[in-house]
Structure formats: C-alpha cells, structure tokens
Write a protein that holds these residues in place. Structure first.
Motif, short mmCIF file in Angstrom:
data_model
loop_
_atom_site.label_atom_id
_atom_site.label_comp_id
_atom_site.label_asym_id
_atom_site.label_seq_id
_atom_site.Cartn_x
_atom_site.Cartn_y
_atom_site.Cartn_z
N HIS A 244 0.80 -1.13 0.03
CA HIS A 244 0.18 0.09 0.02
C HIS A 244 0.85 1.32 0.04
O HIS A 244 0.43 2.17 -1.01
CB HIS A 244 -0.89 0.02 1.10
CG HIS A 244 -2.18 -0.58 0.83
ND1 HIS A 244 -3.28 -0.54 0.18
CD2 HIS A 244 -2.68 -1.89 1.55
CE1 HIS A 244 -4.10 -1.23 -0.11
NE2 HIS A 244 -3.89 -2.05 1.11
N THR A 245 1.90 1.40 0.90
CA THR A 245 2.64 2.44 0.93
C THR A 245 3.45 2.55 -0.35
O THR A 245 3.65 3.88 -0.64
CB THR A 245 3.69 2.18 2.16
OG1 THR A 245 2.98 2.13 3.36
CG2 THR A 245 4.59 3.39 2.31
N GLY B 96 2.64 2.07 -3.25
CA GLY B 96 1.46 2.62 -4.28
C GLY B 96 1.53 1.17 -5.36
O GLY B 96 1.15 1.43 -6.58
N ASP C 76 -4.08 -1.03 -6.38
CA ASP C 76 -5.16 0.06 -6.92
C ASP C 76 -6.13 0.23 -5.50
O ASP C 76 -6.01 -0.23 -4.66
CB ASP C 76 -5.85 -0.27 -8.32
CG ASP C 76 -6.67 -1.60 -8.17
OD1 ASP C 76 -7.12 -2.09 -6.99
OD2 ASP C 76 -7.17 -2.13 -9.22
N LYS C 77 -7.11 0.99 -5.96
CA LYS C 77 -8.16 1.12 -4.97
C LYS C 77 -8.98 -0.17 -4.60
O LYS C 77 -9.44 0.15 -3.26
CB LYS C 77 -9.11 2.39 -5.33
CG LYS C 77 -10.01 1.81 -6.40
CD LYS C 77 -11.09 2.86 -6.98
CE LYS C 77 -12.03 2.57 -8.14
NZ LYS C 77 -12.64 1.53 -7.74
N HIS D 177 -1.38 -3.12 -9.52
CA HIS D 177 -1.19 -2.21 -10.70
C HIS D 177 -0.55 -3.05 -11.96
O HIS D 177 -0.74 -2.75 -12.83
CB HIS D 177 -0.64 -0.91 -10.48
CG HIS D 177 -1.56 0.14 -9.56
ND1 HIS D 177 -2.57 0.72 -10.01
CD2 HIS D 177 -1.29 0.47 -8.52
CE1 HIS D 177 -2.99 1.46 -9.44
NE2 HIS D 177 -2.56 1.42 -8.08
N TRP E 122 8.32 -5.38 -6.48
CA TRP E 122 7.61 -5.58 -5.36
C TRP E 122 8.83 -6.30 -4.61
O TRP E 122 8.83 -6.00 -3.16
CB TRP E 122 6.48 -6.46 -5.43
CG TRP E 122 6.64 -7.64 -6.00
CD1 TRP E 122 6.36 -7.91 -7.28
CD2 TRP E 122 6.82 -8.93 -5.35
NE1 TRP E 122 6.79 -9.27 -7.64
CE2 TRP E 122 7.17 -9.93 -6.18
CE3 TRP E 122 7.46 -9.33 -4.11
CZ2 TRP E 122 7.27 -11.36 -6.07
CZ3 TRP E 122 7.61 -10.51 -3.74
CH2 TRP E 122 7.77 -11.61 -4.65
#
Length: 110
Positions: free
Chosen positions: A40-41, A43, A46-47, A52, A60
């Motif tokens: 999450h940090t 990015g 996605d929402k 992504h 990652w």
C-alpha cells in the motif's frame, strides 16, 4: 474450435485483491500485515487492492527487501517463492490456477 465441432469452453480468471487473508496462504499473519502495508505504501495496489503491474515485472521484491519485510522462509525468487506464485495468481495472468479445478474436472468428465 466450436465451429469445427470440437467441444471447447473458456474459463476466465479475474484478478484477486491482495488482502491479508490471501497472503496468509503463504505466510504468517504478521508477515502478511507487513507485506500488505509495504505494498500500500509503495502504491503497488489500486483502490480495490489489485496489483497495478504484473508481479513478474514490477519492483515488489526490492520494496520488501528494502524495508526488511521479506516474509520468513521466502526467497522471493520467481517461480520458486510462495509469495511470488501467489501474486502471479492474484494478477490473473498466471499459466495455471486451482481456482476452477471443479469446473475443469466436470468439463473433462462430460
């Protein structure tokens, strides 16, 4: 194939959100929480929590190694690491998944 009289079917595997419960399939709850927070940090999600980018090509691994949040006993090596394989399945571009095994067996049996 169908137009040639060959019995055929298509099963579409949709992307899965990265959640602690998904990650806990291959690591401890504390590692799953740390990995999810790092993703999450950075990015990477996605929402809706989906990746992504293709995990075979994204950064990652460097993110987890850089934050010393590598799950215990996971090499992060492609095609070897439990987390790597789990992310491939979640991205839904993996060559195989057990998600539809019953449907596949039914197709083969009929």
């Amino acid at each position: 194939l169908k137009s040639l009289g060959v019995r055929a079917s298509e099963i579409i595997a949709n992307p899965l959100p990265i959640t602690t419960s998904l990650l806990e399939r291959s690591m401890s709850a504390s590692d799953a929480n740390a990995v999810l927070e790092a993703f999450h940090t950075a990015g990477l999600l996605d929402k809706d929590g989906a990746l992504h980018e293709d995990p075979r090509r994204s950064n990652w691994r460097e993110i987890l190694r850089g934050k010393t949040q590598v799950p215990r006993d996971d090499s992060l090596v492609a095609d070897e690491s439990p987390l790597s394989e789990l992310l491939n399945v979640a991205f839904a571009r993996h060559e195989i998944t057990s998600q539809f095994v019953l449907e596949t067996l039914d197709f083969c049996a009929s």
